[in-house]
Design an enzyme around this catalytic site. Structure first.
Site, short mmCIF file in Angstrom:
data_model
loop_
_atom_site.label_atom_id
_atom_site.label_comp_id
_atom_site.label_asym_id
_atom_site.label_seq_id
_atom_site.Cartn_x
_atom_site.Cartn_y
_atom_site.Cartn_z
N GLY A 215 -55.42 119.57 74.23
CA GLY A 215 -55.30 120.09 72.88
C GLY A 215 -54.38 121.30 72.83
O GLY A 215 -53.39 121.39 73.54
N SER A 216 -54.74 122.25 71.98
CA SER A 216 -53.86 123.39 71.72
C SER A 216 -53.63 124.28 72.93
O SER A 216 -52.68 125.05 72.95
CB SER A 216 -54.44 124.24 70.58
OG SER A 216 -54.58 123.43 69.44
N THR A 217 -54.52 124.21 73.93
CA THR A 217 -54.29 125.06 75.10
C THR A 217 -52.99 124.66 75.79
O THR A 217 -52.39 125.47 76.50
CB THR A 217 -55.45 124.95 76.12
OG1 THR A 217 -55.61 123.59 76.50
CG2 THR A 217 -56.74 125.49 75.52
N LYS A 219 -50.29 124.30 74.37
CA LYS A 219 -49.18 125.00 73.70
C LYS A 219 -48.62 126.11 74.58
O LYS A 219 -47.48 126.54 74.40
CB LYS A 219 -49.65 125.56 72.35
CG LYS A 219 -49.81 124.46 71.31
CD LYS A 219 -50.52 124.95 70.07
CE LYS A 219 -50.80 123.77 69.13
NZ LYS A 219 -51.79 124.13 68.10
#
Lengths: 487, 453
Positions: A215-217, A219
């Site tokens: 997920g966003s980690t 990024k």
């Protein structure tokens, strides 16, 4: 008649010679072959005939041996079995060994030739060495904080020391007590069947053997690739990012959890975790460079051993642009183990350098003499030091004034990144809550710990499952434990 | 008794200048050594298994020592010229057997075979003493040759009336005791063979027609050979006892050769034996399994049924290596139920190693060699053949059982002389040693001034 008596005596001598030659054949020539025959129980009996060495955490053993006075004499015992199970694994008479019990078996069982006082000493004396000890890099307090933080919910925690790669915590939940698999009475068989049949898979080591969409980690990786490739030159300059973002070549729109992401700068987009900004950024960086950066962080690596093997984290290099956009925000085919995400965070904290993680500090004989040490571990540059410095700043901002405020520790510098990973068919599954972070105490010269937490809790209210709400407090507890320990 | 004793002891009337040394002091010293070695082994087992000297070590040592000393006294009294090695070898092997059985007892709680074995050893040594004291001259036995063979055949056929144990019909059970009559029959048959051949050897060697360069005997003297052969195969088939039939036949062939010196006879004997063994090996299932096990000792492992006894025995020997694991420190209990009887040599091989095993083989070899030496020295054909026959029983038996458990030849259920658990066997072997003492005394006595060599 005397002549024939002598002939008969010769015949008897011949019989004697045949017996002696045959005895030498079996006892000398075939001795090794027979000894190694798997049906020969002697090796097994000898193996369990003496106490097994211990696995040490923070200088104290977390394992033990119990004398049963049966044929397979010593059985393994565990103190805090479920807490350390993802590290120790089990050592069972019936089902073999796993994890450290498996990879360090030759030292623990005493069969490692390095344990002998002199070369060939044991061959000569026919003796076996007492089992040696395995000193782990784990931090007792951090491990406890991680396991307590998970509190029985499905999930995992991995923590490493950024400057060295030492694994400080490796927790998986739900867990099991490996003592239930020690020995060979019928209860062991029942425990084995129960543990393997459990839908919650308590024997699965989620910290290193399970991959999740990050997920966003992820990024953090996308931002590093963008900065390294020069796609972003100024973290405060507005980006050209629409909202919603239509995935290239499709009609699918990508939206954000929070509002106001349009044309945000990298700093703000990172702070509020804007999917649209990072998806477009990934496409702009291109699949080749994204893959190279992900690989530099440790993705797509089959060979990682800490010393037991770690599941391969993946970044798919064969994606089209729409898939690349999703991959860049940690969806589609992107998958990572919690340990891999801890490594990502550690690379940021350590000036862009990745130290290969390791769990065994050294092995010793039973009276404490060092047999082998971890030695120097390979270093890999995951990004430019300047990029790492930028990202450190961005991650710190997430904790001070972004989605990760739950991880803040008074008197320490903490950087973090939240993630909420959707999964399942049509994203129907309960999202996974992620949090990756690092922390530096006020008197520390460098960040002391990098952590990754994932919670796949199915019972929580859906809206509540965000990395910041569920996973960040666990990460904070682990980081506090490490910062508080002075050794 | 004393008066009679002086008349048969020619030493007292002969000229001292040609007197052979009696060496009874050496015998005594060796007996003390043998008893000490056994007690040492007994203590070593206790220390290895329980960390302490067994409380009854002194008692066992004293029991064995007193028995051996009484036997020694009997030899001094009635067989002063006997070979000084025979009795100490018997004591040492018997003592070592007790140590090994005691050691295996510790692995099987509730099954205490060592005390029983000590009782049987007492019976055996008592029989030894009786034989040495009562039998003044071995030639007396020649008169009872046909009584002996009748008794032997009766003993051999007796177990057919009793139920089989572990597939072999060689035991009789009376009031809780199990006896293997075939063991006693061995000595009786040796006496008969020696007597028969001593009487008929000329007829066997020189009578009859020649055929293809082979001197054939007349049917009258050939008859007994065929009879014995048929009996040995018959015993095997009816009682499923390959070892005993092999032993009888081998004994007869050896004695026949020694008596007549006809190589053709040996060829004929071996041919008959081969035909018999081949037929039985393929037709009799119990024996066929043994042959199959010998050819493929690890077949049961490959079939997933775990190692059979022969494989376990080979594992035990291999585990011993050159120097052995040390008494009490091996795992020969893995061999299973026959560890104290048929497979006791595997324990010796594991815990004493190739070195200990070779020592045991050499002890037997010395016993056989002393028997042959007595046979060579004797003048009367019966005594010669008796000595060779008794020594050959020991040699063949050791070869058949040691070769069997070591994978050299197919396994046969026989008892290692003196070592293995088994009352009939211990008693019989003491009888053999007693007779050897008697003939060796006569052999060395002959030169004592009465006759010149």
């Amino acid at each position: 008649m005397a002549r024939y008596i002598r002939h008969a005596a010769c015949f008897c001598t011949l019989l004697l010679v045949a017996l002696l030659v045959n005895a030498a054949r079996v006892q000398v020539v075939q001795a090794r072959t027979h000894g190694e025959n798997p049906a020969n129980r002697r090796e097994t009996i000898a193996r369990y005939g003496r106490e097994r060495g211990d696995i040490l955490v923070g200088g104290r053993p977390v394992t033990g041996s119990r004398d049963t006075e049966e044929q397979l004499r010593y059985e393994r015992t565990y103190t805090d079995g479920p807490l350390y199970a993802p590290v120790t694994g089990f050592a069972s008479q019936e089902y073999g060994t796993s994890f450290l019990e498996h990879t360090e078996d030759s030292v623990l069982s005493g069969s490692d030739p390095l344990l002998t006082p002199f070369p060939l000493w044991n061959d000569f004396t026919r003796s076996r060495n007492p089992g040696g000890n395995v000193v782990t890099t784990l931090n007792r307090a951090a491990q406890k904080a991680a396991f307590r933080g998970l509190g029985g919910r499905k999930g995992a925690v991995a923590a490493v020391e950024p400057a060295t790669g030492r694994v400080l915590a490796l927790a998986s939940s739900p867990s099991y007590d490996p003592a239930a698999l020690s020995g060979n009475d019928p209860r062991v068989g029942r425990a084995w069947a129960r543990l393997n049949g459990d839908v919650d898979k308590p024997m699965l080591n989620r910290a290193v053997r399970q991959t999740y969409p990050p997920g966003s980690t992820f990024k953090v990786v996308t931002a590093a690739a963008a900065l390294d490739a020069g796609v972003i030159k100024d973290v405060d300059a507005p980006t050209d990012s629409p909202e919603p973002y239509t995935l290239p070549g499709t009609t699918t729109s990508l939206t954000n959890e929070s509002e106001g992401c349009e044309d945000l700068s990298l700093r703000e987009a990172f702070r509020w975790s804007c999917n649209t900004v990072f998806a477009k950024l990934g496409v702009k960086v291109g699949v080749r460079h994204m893959t190279a950066t992900a690989r530099a962080f440790g993705f797509n690596d089959n060979a990682l051993r800490i010393p037991f093997s770690v599941a391969r984290s993946t970044f798919d290099p064969t994606v089209d642009k729409a898939q690349l956009a999703l991959s860049s925000i940690g969806q589609y085919n992107t998958r990572a183990t919690p340990l891999q995400m801890a490594m990502v965070s550690a690379a940021v904290a350590n000036g862009g350098q990745i130290r290969t993680p390791y769990l065994v500090e050294r092995t010793t004989t039973d009276d404490g003499d060092t047999v082998a040490t971890a030695g120097s571990r390979p270093v890999r540059q995951a990004m430019y030091p300047a990029t790492a410095a930028r990202l450190k700043e961005l991650m710190a901002q997430v904790v001070t004034e972004g989605t990760g405020t739950n991880a803040a520790i008074p008197g320490a510098v903490v950087g973090g990144k939240t993630g909420t990973a959707q999964h399942g068919i049509g994203n129907s599954g309960t999202p996974y809550a992620w949090f990756v972070s690092w922390a530096q105490g006020e008197r520390d010269m460098e960040p002391k710990v990098a952590v990754a937490v994932v919670v796949e809790d199915a019972s929580a209210v859906r809206g509540d499952i965000t990395g910041g709400g569920v996973a960040a407090p666990i990460a904070r507890a682990v980081m506090e434990a490490v910062l508080d320990s002075r050794y | 008794m004393t008066k009679a004793g002086t008349t048969v002891a020619p030493a007292e009337t002969s000229a001292p200048s040609v007197r052979l040394p009696r060496r009874r002091g050496i015998e005594l010293a060796l007996i003390v050594l043998a008893v000490l070695l056994s007690v040492y082994g007994y203590c070593a087992v206790g220390l290895a298994k329980n960390g302490s000297v067994p409380p009854d070590a002194a008692g066992y040592g004293a029991g064995l020592g007193v028995l051996a000393l009484i036997a020694h006294g009997a030899v001094r009294l009635r067989a002063p010229y006997a070979d000084p090695l025979l009795l100490p070898i018997g004591v040492l092997l018997n003592g070592l057997g007790l140590v090994l059985i005691y050691r295996l007892d510790l692995e099987t709680p509730g099954d205490r075979a060592a005390p029983t074995q000590l009782v049987w050893s007492t019976v055996g040594i008592t029989l030894f003493i009786v034989v040495v004291l009562m039998l003044r001259d071995h030639r007396v036995l020649q008169r009872y040759a046909y009584v002996c063979v009748a008794a032997a055949l009766a003993l051999l056929t007796l177990p057919i009336l009793f139920p089989s144990v572990n597939g072999a019909r060689i035991w009789i059970r009376i009031a809780g005791f199990s006896i293997q009559p075939g063991e006693f029959a061995k000595v009786l048959l040796a006496v008969f063979f020696a007597a028969y051949l001593a009487t008929n050897r000329n007829a066997l060697a020189f009578a009859g027609r020649r055929l293809w360069g082979l001197q054939l005997p007349t049917g009258r003297v050939l008859g007994p050979l065929l009879t014995i052969w048929l009996i040995s195969v018959g015993v095997l088939v009816l009682e499923r006892d390959l070892g005993t039939s092999l032993l009888f036949f081998g004994l007869f062939v050896v004695l026949l050769y020694v008596a007549t010196g006809l190589t053709g006879w040996i060829a004929l004997g071996l041919l008959l034996a081969a035909v018999g063994a081949f037929a039985v090996g393929w037709l009799e299932p119990h024996v066929h399994i043994r042959v199959e096990d010998w050819l493929h000792p690890f077949a049961s492992i490959e079939a997933g049924q775990g190692p059979n006894q022969l494989a376990q025995s080979l594992f035990a020997f291999a585990a011993g290596g050159v120097l052995g694991t040390g008494l009490g420190l091996g795992h020969s209990i893995l061999i299973g139920f026959a560890a104290k009887s048929d497979f006791i040599l595997a324990t010796a091989g594991e815990e004493l190693g190739l070195a200990g095993l070779a020592a045991i083989f050499l002890l037997y070899a010395l016993l056989v060699e002393r028997g042959y030496r007595a046979g060579l020295a004797l003048r009367d054909p019966f005594g010669r053949l008796l000595a060779i026959g008794l020594a050959s029983i020991v040699a063949l038996q050791v070869f058949v059982i040691a070769g069997g458990v070591g994978g050299l030849i197919p396994l046969t259920g026989m008892a290692m002389p003196f070592l293995a658990q088994g009352g009939s066997s211990v008693v019989t072997n003491w009888a053999i040693v007693a007779l050897l003492i008697r003939v060796s005394d006569s052999a060395r006595d002959q030169y004592d001034g009465k006759e010149t060599p």
